[in-house]
Structures are given as C-alpha cells and as structure tokens.
Design an enzyme around this catalytic site. Structure first.
Site, PDB file in Angstrom:
ATOM      1  N   ASP A   1       0.857  -1.176   0.000  1.00  0.00           N
ATOM      2  CA  ASP A   1       0.000   0.000   0.000  1.00  0.00           C
ATOM      3  C   ASP A   1       0.903   1.240   0.000  1.00  0.00           C
ATOM      4  OD1 ASP A   1      -2.192   1.635   0.017  1.00  0.00           O
ATOM      5  OD2 ASP A   1      -3.200   0.635   1.682  1.00  0.00           O
TER       6      ASP A   1
ATOM      7  N   GLU B   1      -9.961   7.615   3.690  1.00  0.00           N
ATOM      8  CA  GLU B   1      -9.026   7.247   4.747  1.00  0.00           C
ATOM      9  C   GLU B   1      -8.751   8.417   5.676  1.00  0.00           C
ATOM     10  OE1 GLU B   1      -5.390   5.403   2.839  1.00  0.00           O
ATOM     11  OE2 GLU B   1      -6.454   6.277   1.173  1.00  0.00           O
TER      12      GLU B   1
END
Ligand code: BGC
Ligand code: BGC
Length: 810
Positions: A328, A523
């Site tokens: 990620d 996020e």
C-alpha cells in the site's frame, strides 16, 4: 500570573483528530511477532495462474533481464510523481494513479481519453526497443473501488457497505464485470479492489469499504466480485479483454484496528484473524485473484508489510497464492527500521511490488543496492519478478491487442447504469415506516436537505478525488441525483416534486423527503470518535423538526458510510431509509420510495447502534444490544412499528473532542484558553451571535494559548486538513504576530489582512509541520503571540477540511 478561562458548552465536534492522553512515539524497534500457525488457516489454491508453458516463457524473459530491470518490476510509481520518459532510466514495472493523482498533462477530473493516453504513454516507453532493454508492458492500477470511480462519466456504484445490504452475490458478479469493463475501457489494467475488510469498529473511516461486519457475507462476496472483475479463471487462457486484475485488500486485519484508527493495530488472537478478518481471502484466492494488497495496519504491533509469516507462509504457502503481493501507499516505510525510500525488510517478508508513489527513485536505488549486497537474496527477487511477470502474461498484457483495448463508449453505458440502479434499489434499508411510504405518484413532494440534489454527496469518498470532496453535479455527466430521480418518478405518475434544500415552501406539500447525511470522506479523515451524527450542528434535525411542526409527514433518506446514532432524527421522521452512499444512479431511490411497484429488499449488514458509544457493536457478542440488529430491514409487505427512541447519546461528546477549539466564541471542552499578563479578553458579537466571539487585546508583548490534552495530528495532516480561524482584526499589530501549533510558529500578521471585516484564515497542518511542529505530540494546541498592541475577535477555531484559499505564510 496566568488566568484561566474555561467555559463548558454542550458543544460537540465534527470528527477527526485523535486525542492521545498518554503520548507515545512511533516505535523504532518491532515488538516480537505473534506466532503464526499456517496449518490453522484454510487451505486454498490459485486456479489457472501457474502452468508449465507460461513458466517456461517467464524463464526465457528473465534470462534476458538485467538486475536493474528485475528491481524495476518490483516498484510502482504514481502518475503525480513520474513522467513516462523516466522509465528509460528507471524501468519500473507498474504505475498507479492515486486518488488525487491526475492523468499525464490533464486535470485529475478527466474523461477516459486522458487515461487511455496516459497508459499508452507509459507503455510506449516500457515497450520501446533499446539496447540492453527487455520490453515488458507496464501494469497500470487505479482505485476502481465502486465503479471506475476516478474517471469522469463512469458509472459510480454504491459503496461496499451498501452492497452488503443487498445480500446478493450474483449482482456482485455483474457489478464486478461492469466495473472491469469501464476500467479496461479507460485503458487501465488493474482495479485496487475489492476490499475484504470486516469492519468491527464503525468509527473507522473506511468502514464503508467493507461489505459487512459479518465475515460470512464478506466471504460470500469475495469470489463473485473477483470473478466479475477478472473473469472465470482457466488454466491456459489469459484474462480476456474487458476484464482487469483484482487486488483484494488489505491483507489482513484492516477492519480490526483498535479504536477504529486507520492504519492502526489489530490486537486479536490468531483465531479471530483467521475467521473474522481473513474470511474473504481463501475465497478470493480460489477465485483466482491475481494480486493481494498488504495492509497498512499491524497485527499485535507488527506491521503487515513486514510480516513474513502471514505474507509468505500463510498467503503464498498455505493459501497457495500464485499471484503477487502489492504494497500500500508507502506502507513499507512504516516498518520500524525502514523509510519510504529504503526497505529490504518488506521484500524479504514477501512483498513482491512496493507502492512507492513519490519515493520510487530512492526505493529503486536502495533495493538495487540491497540485491547487489545480498541483503535481499536473489532467489527472493527472482520469485517476486516471476510472480509479477506471471500476472502480466495471464492478464494478457503481452498480447498486442490488449494495451490498446480502450473503448470509451463503454464508460457509463445504459447497461451499467441499470446494474447500478438495481444495486441502489436492493441496498436501501427501511428502518422505520409509519405508513408514509410508498409515496403516491399523484402527490406533491418537497425534496429537502443539503444532499437532495448533490451527486458528489451521494457518491462519498474515492469518487473523482481521493476524499470525494470538491465534486459538483457537472462532474457527473449522465448521472442522476436523488431529487432528479424523485422528480422523474412523480412526473410519470402525475404528481410533482419540488426541490427546496432548506425546506422552505410556497405551497404546502403532501410529504417531504429529506436527504441528508455524512459529507464525503476517505481514509484518515473519516475516522470519528463517537457515532453521533452531526455532533456540532444538528442541521438535519432542525430541518426535520421544522417540517414536522408545519404538519408535513417526513421521509428521511440518510446518506452514510456506516450506521450512526441518529435517534433524534429517526424520532422526527415518519419513515427513515438508510441509503448509504448510493453513487451515480440516484433514481434507484425513487424506484422504491415512489409508487410502491418495487418493495424494499435490503437488510442491515452492519448492526445499528442504540447509543453513540456502541462503536464495536457486532453480532454474536455476548452483550449484543443494538437498536436494529444485523439483518434488520422493513418492507412494504412486512412492516413494523418503531417506538419513540431515547435521545441520550450515551457518551459525552466533549471527551472525544479534538478538532473544535472555539465555537461561537466559546472555548470547547476539553480545551481552555490561557492569556498572559498583557492580554485581556472579553466576549463580543460575531456575525452569528450577539456574544459569539472572544476579543483578545494586547497592550504589549504577550501570548494567548489554547491548552488541553495532547493531540496527535499526523493523520489529519496527511488528510490535508487545515487550521481554520474565523476572526475579525480589530486593531492591526505594529510588529510580528505568530500562531504556533505546538512548537512551530507561523507568522500570520500579513495574512490577517486589514481590520474591520469578518474573515476566515486557513493554514494547512502541513504548513505548521514545515515550521517545526512535531505533529506526533502537541501539548499546547495554539499560541497566538504578538509583541505590540493588537486586537482580534475570534468566533471560531477548528480543524477543517475545506482547503479553499488555504495559505502557508513564509
Ligand atoms: C489505500 C489503498 C489504495 C491506495 C492507492 C492507499 O492509501 O489504503 O486502499 O488502493 O492508497 O490509492
Ligand atoms: C492519494 C491516495 C492515497 C493517499 C495515501 C493520496 O494523496 O491520492 O490515493 O491513498 O494519498 O496517503
């Protein structure tokens, strides 16, 4: 002598920042990893990825590759930080476009043509004939997480928490297929989805990326979604045109972090990791997922990007995963001892390709050096490259027809929109209906609420922009707002719909549909500290009350990524519909609300809380006591009565406040204002209230500070949040004025402007960091300092997300 001024208002907070009373810095050494027992995990096997012919071809290609080229395959860069020409010197294997990253030479909000051109531009350099260069196609990835949601004109499907409510794996397959077609149509090869998180704490801002709190439902969706995206696996065949690689994410435990903190620590035993958080992975592997994305999060203190036992022994070993593991966004840099540009440990743990958006160059050089010195064994590098080439071959990227498969006419097609509209219909959950629904088609409907005619609000985060903000209806050609859908349905039946977001009306309507809910977020920014909806400003509630007081029956259409505590709003609603983030096909709402031809179908895939403190409310708990349990959902055929609900949130919002400091001239709990000798303060009027601001006046050098518990604001800074001050300068200072956040003072004198007018000043958190603030631990949030007479009235001081006009003074 210092004076303390403390008011304890019932003010509450928007969301966001984290209060850390006991401050701890990021560890530099890893705790002992929790032992892993691969044999306890379900066995699985990638079908069709591994065959002798392909492996022999890979062997031939690899024999021609230099070490430099091999390392390049293992690194992925972001369009915002690399130019196609860079691939001549740095032969990287993959490019991504992050949520805010534009196609080359075009704005972030661009139609398919710009993306097609971008992928081609990178591929042309990668495939160019040069001495000593082995042409290998690049693999281009994007967050096509609810449709190909970065591309203007794409069909935007409901977010995953909505899809969970459908309980319809067959429709998931069709959604996957449509998403794949629209992704491939933009020239892109790879969707960073589906998310197989099993969110256990609804405060987590990514809860909506998960299908359900119930691992069984996540497992039931994993296979159909992967097959929808990639097509059915076959032993010899490649993934066909119109399909793309999937990336199930985030392996593993992303939905279990303590306190619902994004990228946090999942503190559970191995059994829970396997059966709750890991439930989808064996199914995804069995369905042929070509890639798996490692999680930012930790398991019992150990970052997943560095967990060899789970990445290698469990995923590649026990689960027989033959594709590759991608990292990620700079996730490797979070491993103790690593940086974004240097991290042999992640490759040694089993990561095959690092997502190094802006750090690719440094990571490339250091990884090359680590390979040369033997810090990363050559066998590990060869394994990673083999896996990546395997996926590229199986994806058909070496097939000359494939990179050019770009059919923009498929984007936002009527067929795909029809699938999305069906998903909207199926995902609506009717929480309450005291006889007001369905709406008669002959009626006059007032469509109110600030999200009534706003496709950006319907779509949520990961839509055209990372956090989903900044979108207007004009950014969604071909899409339908909820209001537009209702209007259409009413017209067809002889009635009418009147749009009035503030709820005012000339002619009394028969019924009001009020559309409201969470603002878009992704996020970090989406993390909240309590489940109370609209903590600070109960705008929606006020609107519902106003309509009720006028004798108008109310239907609430609630847009949210997750269940929230909305008891007061439910009490003011005759019907209440959880519509989640439905996406571009708002007409699906009217299909069910108007006329009664279609009944409700959706049932909760997340338990609905009775209080704002039930963060970790999940079915199967011994003390499970929800307002509406998992699986709840009324229909027209099977109605039910909802009694008046309690209106005590069950948690003191102030305990969780870490983003509001001054509201309407009142210092918000748990913060306090401290003024030095030379500074006096008094309450004065503001644009909104008679006594709605604190005027601070300096007679000479002195400071005024906001004090409170320690704050950590690193995540908020990454989420691009700002300090926002609403103020009026009453007397300009003769000398410098600084505002410090913790330690880093920023000179704001000039930015304050001329005296006399109410204004807002926004300063990015990152700006304070550049001026020396350590965002990991702030004990004194704000200090305003002047060394000569100054007077300023402040009505509001907060952390905010709106970036308009933000400045970072030198
Ligand atoms: C997210 C991933 C996403 C990636 C690329 C990360 O911050 O955690 O889910 O795929 O960025 O945008
Ligand atoms: C990117 C996202 C990424 C995030 C991670 C953003 O700037 O656009 O895709 O997930 O950074 O911090």
């Amino acid at each position: 002598m210092k004076r303390f001024y403390r008011v304890l208002p019932a003010v509450a907070l928007a969301s966001c920042a984290s209060v850390a009373l006991a401050q701890s810095e990021a560890p530099t050494t890893a705790p002992e990893p929790t032992p892993v027992h691969p044999e306890l995990w379900p066995a699985a096997k990638s079908p069709g990825l591994l065959d002798a012919k392909t492996e022999a071809r890979i062997t031939r290609i690899m024999a021609r590759m230099s070490l430099r080229e091999k390392i390049g395959q293992m690194i992925q860069a972001d369009t915002a930080s690399i130019k196609p020409e860079d691939l001549r010197q740095y032969p990287l294997g993959s490019i991504l476009a992050g949520g805010n990253s534009p196609p080359i030479g075009a704005p972030d909000r661009s139609p398919a043509s710009a993306w097609i051109a971008t992928v081609r531009a990178f591929d042309t350099v990668a495939m160019g004939k040069r001495a000593g260069h082995e042409p290998i196609p690049i693999m281009f990835g994007i967050d096509a997480v609810h449709g190909n949601s970065n591309v203007v004109g794409a069909t935007i499907f409901p977010h995953n928490s909505a899809l969970g409510a459908m309980h319809d794996p067959a429709l998931m397959r069709r959604i996957g297929r449509a998403t794949a077609v629209e992704t491939a149509a933009a020239g892109i090869h790879w969707a960073f989805g589906p998310t197989l998180a099993v969110p256990q704490d609804d405060r987590w801002g990514r809860a909506y990326e998960g299908y359900s709190e119930d691992p069984a439902l996540v497992a039931a969706y994993a296979g159909p979604m992967v097959e929808g995206l990639q097509g059915k696996p076959g032993s010899r065949t490649t993934v066909q045109a119109g399909h793309v690689a999937a990336s199930v994410k985030h392996f593993v435990g992303d939905g279990g972090t303590r306190d619902g903190i994004d990228q946090g620590d999942t503190q559970v035993d191995e059994n829970t990791l396997i059966h709750t958080h890991g439930a989808g992975y064996p199914k995804a592997v069995d369905a042929g997922t070509m890639t798996v994305m490692a999680s930012f999060s930790s398991w019992n203190g150990v970052k997943m990007h560095g967990n060899k036992a789970l990445l290698t022994d469990v995923l590649k070993g026990r689960m027989g995963f033959d594709g590759f593991i991608v990292g990620d966004w700079n996730g490797h840099g979070q491993i103790p001892g690593c940086t974004n540009t240097d991290c042999p440990a992640t490759f040694n743990a089993g990561l095959d390709m690092a997502m190094a958006p802006d750090s690719w160059k440094g990571l490339f050089e250091s990884t090359l050096a680590a390979a040369q010195s033997g810090k990363i064994p050559m066998a590990r590098i060869d394994d990673a490259v083999r896996r990546i080439l395997r996926v590229k071959i199986k994806l058909g990227l070496f097939d000359p027809a494939r990179p050019n498969e770009a059919r923009p006419q498929e984007i936002g097609s009527p067929e795909h929109r029809a699938i999305a509209r069906q998903a909207v219909r199926e995902s609506l959950v009717l929480l309450k209906n005291e006889g007001v629904l369905p709406i008669k088609t002959s009626a006059t409907v007032l469509v109110a609420g600030d999200a009534a005619d706003d496709i950006g609000r319907q779509s949520g985060g990961w839509t055209l922009s990372w956090q989903g903000d900044g979108n207007t209806n004009a950014d969604f050609p071909g899409a339908t707002s909820i209001y537009a859908g209702i209007s259409e349905a009413m017209k067809a039946g002889g009635g009418k719909a009147v749009l009035s977001t503030d709820g005012t009306f000339a002619e009394k309507p028969d019924v009001a549909v009020v559309v409201f809910g969470e603002e878009p977020y992704a996020e970090l920014r989406g993390d909240v500290r309590t489940l109370e909806f609209q903590l600070g400003d109960k705008k929606a509630l006020a609107l519902l009350k106003k309509l009720k007081a006028a004798g108008i029956p109310t239907v609430s259409v609630f847009l949210s990524g997750r269940p929230l505590w909305v008891n007061p709003e439910i009490n003011q609603s005759d019907a209440f519909v959880a519509a989640w983030f439905p996406g571009s096909e708002g007409a699906g709402v009217a299909d069910v609300l108007v006329g009664g031809n279609a009944d409700f179908h959706g049932t909760l895939s997340f338990s609905w809380p009775k209080t704002a403190a039930q963060f970790t409310l999940n079915k199967g708990q011994p003390d499970y006591d929800p307002l509406f349990p998992l699986g709840y959902g009324l229909t027209y055929a099977n109605g039910g009565h909802v009694d008046r609900l309690g209106e005590e949130p069950g948690i003191d919002a102030a305990d969780a406040n870490s983003s509001l400091f001054i509201v309407d001239g009142i210092v918000a709990r748990p913060f306090a204002l401290e003024t030095g000798e030379a500074v006096s303060r008094r309450l004065v009027g503001s644009p909104t209230r008679q006594e709605g601001a604190i005027q601070l006046a300096w007679s000479g050098a002195g400071t005024a500070s906001i004090l409170g518990p320690n704050l950590t604001l690193e995540r908020e800074a990454n989420a691009e949040m700002n300090v926002e001050i609403t103020y009026r300068l009453d007397k300009a200072a003769g000398g410098p004025v600084t505002l410090a956040l913790g330690s880093g003072p920023v000179r704001i004198g000039e930015a304050l402007g001329q005296p006399g007018e109410w204004r807002k000043l926004r300063i990015p958190l990152k700006c304070f960091a550049n001026h020396g603030t350590y965002l990991g631990g702030i004990s004194r949030p704000f200090t305003l300092n002047a060394d000569s007479p100054l007077a300023i009235s402040i009505s509001d001081l907060r952390l905010a997300t709106d970036p308009a006009g933000a400045v970072c003074p030198e």
